[in-house]
Design a protein around this motif. Sequence first.
Motif, PDB file in Angstrom:
ATOM      1  N   HIS A 127      28.731  70.921  56.977  1.00  0.00           N
ATOM      2  CA  HIS A 127      29.984  70.222  57.257  1.00  0.00           C
ATOM      3  C   HIS A 127      30.007  69.551  58.634  1.00  0.00           C
ATOM      4  CE1 HIS A 127      30.695  74.061  59.266  1.00  0.00           C
ATOM      5  NE2 HIS A 127      31.682  73.492  59.937  1.00  0.00           N
ATOM      6  N   VAL A 128      29.044  69.876  59.502  1.00  0.00           N
ATOM      7  CA  VAL A 128      28.976  69.220  60.812  1.00  0.00           C
ATOM      8  C   VAL A 128      27.632  68.519  61.025  1.00  0.00           C
ATOM      9  CG1 VAL A 128      30.685  70.656  61.973  1.00  0.00           C
ATOM     10  CG2 VAL A 128      28.282  71.394  61.898  1.00  0.00           C
ATOM     11  N   ALA A 129      26.837  68.390  59.967  1.00  0.00           N
ATOM     12  CA  ALA A 129      25.551  67.697  60.085  1.00  0.00           C
ATOM     13  C   ALA A 129      25.793  66.204  60.308  1.00  0.00           C
ATOM     14  CB  ALA A 129      24.725  67.911  58.826  1.00  0.00           C
ATOM     15  N   SER A 130      25.005  65.607  61.202  1.00  0.00           N
ATOM     16  CA  SER A 130      25.166  64.201  61.543  1.00  0.00           C
ATOM     17  C   SER A 130      24.488  63.307  60.513  1.00  0.00           C
ATOM     18  CB  SER A 130      24.571  63.929  62.926  1.00  0.00           C
ATOM     19  OG  SER A 130      24.624  62.544  63.232  1.00  0.00           O
ATOM     20  N   ILE A 131      25.030  62.088  60.354  1.00  0.00           N
ATOM     21  CA  ILE A 131      24.370  61.101  59.502  1.00  0.00           C
ATOM     22  C   ILE A 131      23.136  60.529  60.192  1.00  0.00           C
ATOM     23  CG2 ILE A 131      26.515  60.487  58.323  1.00  0.00           C
ATOM     24  CD1 ILE A 131      26.601  57.952  60.067  1.00  0.00           C
ATOM     25  N   TYR A 132      23.010  60.768  61.515  1.00  0.00           N
ATOM     26  CA  TYR A 132      21.837  60.333  62.260  1.00  0.00           C
ATOM     27  C   TYR A 132      20.809  61.462  62.244  1.00  0.00           C
ATOM     28  CZ  TYR A 132      25.009  56.749  64.099  1.00  0.00           C
ATOM     29  OH  TYR A 132      25.901  55.723  64.228  1.00  0.00           O
ATOM     30  N   PRO A 133      19.662  61.266  61.640  1.00  0.00           N
ATOM     31  CA  PRO A 133      18.694  62.354  61.517  1.00  0.00           C
ATOM     32  C   PRO A 133      18.262  62.976  62.836  1.00  0.00           C
ATOM     33  CG  PRO A 133      18.116  60.543  60.054  1.00  0.00           C
ATOM     34  CD  PRO A 133      19.228  60.045  60.917  1.00  0.00           C
ATOM     35  N   ASP A 134      18.248  62.193  63.924  1.00  0.00           N
ATOM     36  CA  ASP A 134      17.771  62.725  65.198  1.00  0.00           C
ATOM     37  C   ASP A 134      18.844  63.495  65.963  1.00  0.00           C
ATOM     38  OD1 ASP A 134      15.259  61.656  64.805  1.00  0.00           O
ATOM     39  OD2 ASP A 134      15.751  59.755  65.790  1.00  0.00           O
ATOM     40  N   ARG A 135      20.084  63.435  65.528  1.00  0.00           N
ATOM     41  CA  ARG A 135      21.144  64.191  66.192  1.00  0.00           C
ATOM     42  C   ARG A 135      21.224  65.589  65.588  1.00  0.00           C
ATOM     43  NH1 ARG A 135      26.391  60.136  66.740  1.00  0.00           N
ATOM     44  NH2 ARG A 135      25.392  58.588  68.097  1.00  0.00           N
TER      45      ARG A 135
END
Length: 338
Positions: A127-135
């Motif tokens: 639920h808090v995973a970023s859409i930016y893979p490196d974040r």
Amino acid sequence: MITLLSHLSYVAVTTPDVEASVEFYKKNVGLTEVARQDGNVYLRCWGDYYAYSVVIVPGDEPALETMAWRTSSPEALEEVAKRVEAAGVEGEWFDGYGIGRAYRFIGPWGHSMTVHWDVERHRAEPHVASIYPDRPEQRSLVAGAPRQLDHVTIATSDVDGFAAWYNTVLGFRIMAKTVLDDAPISVFSVLTTNEKSHDLGVVLDGSSRAGRINHYAFWVDTREELLIAADVLLERGIPIEYGPSIHGIGEQNFLYYREPSSLRIELNTGGYRNYVPDWEPNTWRPSQGSNNFYRNGAMPMSMTESFPPADGPSATEEGVPDEIRDALLNPYARHGQG
């Protein structure tokens, strides 16, 4: 010398009221609590790649419990221990929470330092995973929340001696220092393990207490975020001690405030990157704006306080002559800029 250290990984600080400090970091700074163990509380910024970057430790007064650096390799960890002990300092090996096998020692001026290679990397919940893979995680919902830990600044009775020891033994690069305009006294120095202007700062301490900390700092991405953070702090009744402004040394935008224990926190952003392997450190004078590059205001006296409090008078009043104190607090007046 081979590169031994890669970057500052976490700071552990003591406070007499753990819950008050933790609530402050969560509500007003924007950190997330990730674990509790043996009375210690582990916190992280939204952009930290590892499990945590700040540890709140129970203690009688605000102080530095330890400052921790990750080494450049497992072999570098072993080399650090060898070099420290060859320099006459005895350390200890231990298993640290989330960092595995680690080495801790007390440096010549009384500061605890931890070095480690192994880390527990942060894995965001869905639920808090970023859409930016490196974040490592989504941005915090707290306005002006820092992306990550940036640096720690300690206090010592011998700025040049401290810098030289950490350079010779551990390979920190000395990037710059400040010497008073009217006396050959070093009052500040910055060191780094990487391309940043510094991840370790050193300020002159006139007290009789060893191992003190002046502040530690978080990083925000932009100057605008720093100004938003200042706005949010003021709206919540949290005084800003100094700033926003820009340091001459490092060229970083800054602001300082305090957490409930009275420990000083800095937010900063900007600054330069330096990749020169044989860099020769420059010497600044206070009148050049080493602390406040705009040279449009004096640093408040409270900024000379370090932690834990000095035995008796404050650090600037114990063992530091009046002329040094005055030169630090208002360096521009005698040079036609006040």
